[in-house]
Scaffold this active site. Sequence first.
Site, PDB file in Angstrom:
ATOM      1  N   GLY A  10       0.817  -1.220   0.000  1.00 52.83           N
ATOM      2  CA  GLY A  10       0.000   0.000   0.000  1.00 52.83           C
ATOM      3  C   GLY A  10       0.843   1.259   0.000  1.00 52.83           C
ATOM      4  O   GLY A  10       0.579   2.199  -0.770  1.00 52.83           O
ATOM      5  N   ARG A  15       8.953 -24.371   3.516  1.00 50.81           N
ATOM      6  CA  ARG A  15       8.286 -24.264   4.811  1.00 50.81           C
ATOM      7  C   ARG A  15       7.229 -25.338   5.042  1.00 50.81           C
ATOM      8  O   ARG A  15       7.119 -25.873   6.139  1.00 50.81           O
ATOM      9  CB  ARG A  15       7.630 -22.889   4.912  1.00 50.81           C
ATOM     10  CG  ARG A  15       8.664 -21.806   4.976  1.00 50.81           C
ATOM     11  CD  ARG A  15       8.060 -20.434   4.937  1.00 50.81           C
ATOM     12  NE  ARG A  15       9.114 -19.457   5.177  1.00 50.81           N
ATOM     13  CZ  ARG A  15       8.943 -18.145   5.151  1.00 50.81           C
ATOM     14  NH1 ARG A  15       7.751 -17.644   4.865  1.00 50.81           N
ATOM     15  NH2 ARG A  15       9.929 -17.339   5.395  1.00 50.81           N
ATOM     16  N   HIS A  20       4.415 -21.725   9.330  1.00 51.56           N
ATOM     17  CA  HIS A  20       5.859 -21.516   9.336  1.00 51.56           C
ATOM     18  C   HIS A  20       6.522 -22.455  10.333  1.00 51.56           C
ATOM     19  O   HIS A  20       6.098 -22.553  11.473  1.00 51.56           O
ATOM     20  CB  HIS A  20       6.154 -20.060   9.705  1.00 51.56           C
ATOM     21  CG  HIS A  20       7.546 -19.646   9.381  1.00 51.56           C
ATOM     22  ND1 HIS A  20       8.620 -20.143  10.061  1.00 51.56           N
ATOM     23  CD2 HIS A  20       8.031 -18.807   8.440  1.00 51.56           C
ATOM     24  CE1 HIS A  20       9.731 -19.612   9.553  1.00 51.56           C
ATOM     25  NE2 HIS A  20       9.394 -18.800   8.568  1.00 51.56           N
TER      26      HIS A  20
END
Lengths: 637, 246
Positions: A45, A330, A266
Amino acid sequence: MFPDSKIPSGPLAGKWTKHKFDLKLVNPSNKRKYDIIVVGTGLGGAAAAASFAEMGYNVKAFSYHESPRRAHSIAAQGGINAAKNYPNDGDSIFRLFYDTIKGGDYRSREANVYRLAEVSNAIIDQCVAQGIPFAREYGGLLDNRSFGGAQVSRTFYARGQTGQQLLLGAYSSLVRQMHKGKVRFYPRHEMLEPVLIDGEAKGIITRNLVTGEISSHSANAVVLATGGYGNVFFLSTNAMASNGTAAWRAYKKGAYFANPSFTQIHPTCIPVASNHQSKLTLMSESLRNDGRVWVPKKEGDDRHPTNIPEEDRDYYLERLYPSFGNLVPRDVASRRAKEMCDDGRGVGPTKLAVYLDFKDAINRIGKDQVTAKYGNLFDMYQQITGENPYNAPMRIYPAVHYTMGGIWVDYNLMTTIPGLYVLGEANFSDHGANRLGASALMQGLADGYFVIPYTIGDYLSKKLGEKVSTDHDAFKEATSNVNKRLSHLLSINGNRTVDNIHKELGLIMWNNVGMARDKDGLEKAIEKIPTLRDEFWSNVKIPGKLNELNPELEKAGRLADFLELGELMARDGLNREESCGGHFRTEFQTEDNEALRDDKNFTYVSAWEYKDDSSPPELHKEILEFENVELTTRSYK
Amino acid sequence: MKVHIKVWRQTNAQSEGNFSTYPLDGVSGDMSFFEMLDSLNDNLVTEGKDPIAFDHDCREGICGTCGVFINGRAHGPIRGVTTCQLHMRSFQDGETIVVEPWRAKAFPIIRDLIVNRQSFDRVMEVGGYISINTGNAQDANAIPIAKEDADAAMDAAACIGCGACVATCKNSSAMLFVSAKVSQFALLPQGQPERSNRVKNMVDQMDEEGFGNCTNTGACEVECPKEISLVNIARMNREFLKASII
């Protein structure tokens, strides 16, 4: 018919260049005639808002934080990938593309991922020019390290604070435009509803979190960069305020939600200590460059880790994956850790942890070098657990970290609502079923600096002279809906706090829509979540008033949306009868317990369309075409 | 363990605040300070009372959102950590813990423990950047930067903008915060073209916001959760002097 994903024709390497030429332009002197709303000022953003303003557009940027510098992008530790090939180890744009497609288990678009790899180098250039102090070699040039799922060193980093430095870089570009008056920043403003006029996004409704004031904001286009929805699990590595509301509100106005069940767990987080826990803390994946993961060979081996001799240790990642070792992606590392614990070989007081050991690294490169590389992570570990990781191995366990799913966007990052764009983690576009380490920062900045500034012009050029005003009835209707919803929440006055209900949702999600899923569990979640939703709407207790700072009301609004989103995640997981990346269905696995994809039936993006509150959503399938890579079983052996 | 939380309550910027004390049982040493406050708030909400408002977000010490005075010290008794990283094992059973917001003219209180730190953003707006538009950059390795300089710049850039330095300083000075940004860019070749204007503009804005001056006490450095060095203030003074003479 599925909406057009706008993927350009022609050879892969030329698609983006060709597309940039084909996109319509807005002439420089006309840019100031357009207003763009940007919601969320994290990496994606802030980068987009600053770039728009530099080009001449008028930008209104909104954040529920007091300052853009607080966004959760700041917490990314390890680094950012780019195909610079500075280490001369065989990297290329094609290899970064290939690793990302493969890492995502072939559930992302070739064209998007190639573009990501293609612009990755410009991101590093841009960031260095902004004065970001990346790690350097003694010769003064940039240093690289390795991350999971890659056999080259392509990760640029600033100690263990890469996200912080990149966000502060984007923030610096943003404040520069704020000072010039090209960006108006609205701090502590939460978007509660997008506003559509004739089916196109023309504004938003916000609540000022300090005064409670509800206000309308109009623009020619709306860009959401509002992050992921991992907090649906209550416990995650996300910041406390991270939420799915903006994306969910867009979905309920007609934007498709893609691959909602694709969640990244994770592998290296600090394990849960107690039921008071409010969040989980990540230990950067970069630790797996030097740390070795192990559990005791014998079940129930309660000896202190330093008393367990080498021959009684199982370095299971090195054993199972000799070529990638501790640096497998992961999803693989997480699932294997869970298996070890399910097998009774977990460690620590809860037995839900594995060791991450630095003894060999300390012996090899010395304690000082280890401190230089990971000092802040070691300190953080010690502060949280009260244990010193220099003397005994860390205990780690997987935790919810990132959501690959998100709002469906086309190649231009536009949703199924014209004029509504979604960037960064909030969209679904680039990571498939599993994101590689150091690729989130890359995608956020790629979208914000180098994709949306080009693609938004194509839409805006057709809107020259368009006047949008908040006087339109659509704004009044949306405002009234927002007010009704908030008043309703405050009027319930039941017996359970927001967090209490959120924790129950989190448990349903973790147990049934977490690291390993099956049909029974997913069906159970689909049954339990609506019941909990009813409980929320009849028994939640929110103190305080509408027109004041009211954190409980903020949390309640976000939880109300999570209670719907969680169900969609379970539906998506149930529909996808295969295992891929982070989506592991226990019914679908190989003999070696690896994810078993079903390419014949599931090589598609599942894009869900909201119908109404009493009907199930409709599934649309965007078939993924692979012209440049061969779909193989991922092997990290 | 059991603790007593003596905390500043203030409805909004206009109203007068006061301390209220709340007992809390069942606190474990593994709880973070904010998990303790979560637990207290859960009790308050259940009793139909207003929960204590406090700023927090990442809860891993990097976003800079949190920060309160605990027993007279910014971010509590442990050096080099933010409030969110503080754990209850740092307190005694039966202890009364005094919790206050940052207090500085340039940080008006919004509610309870939440203050408005937008003055920091306004200081950044006048010079906390290198003026480069997206797409203008040359190759990242085109300018080699000595590792020592890059490391020193990173030391300064590690500032999280929490405001502990201001809250700690008897003069409510923001010199540590401002000098960290000035230093980061002064140490790097990319920062040279705007070097003089940057320091002048940022110092001017800092004064305009109502932050005090530095009298070299050094409390800011002691309480900074990221241990930003006082050397940065010396560097900023030098930069400012140089910019003013030339």
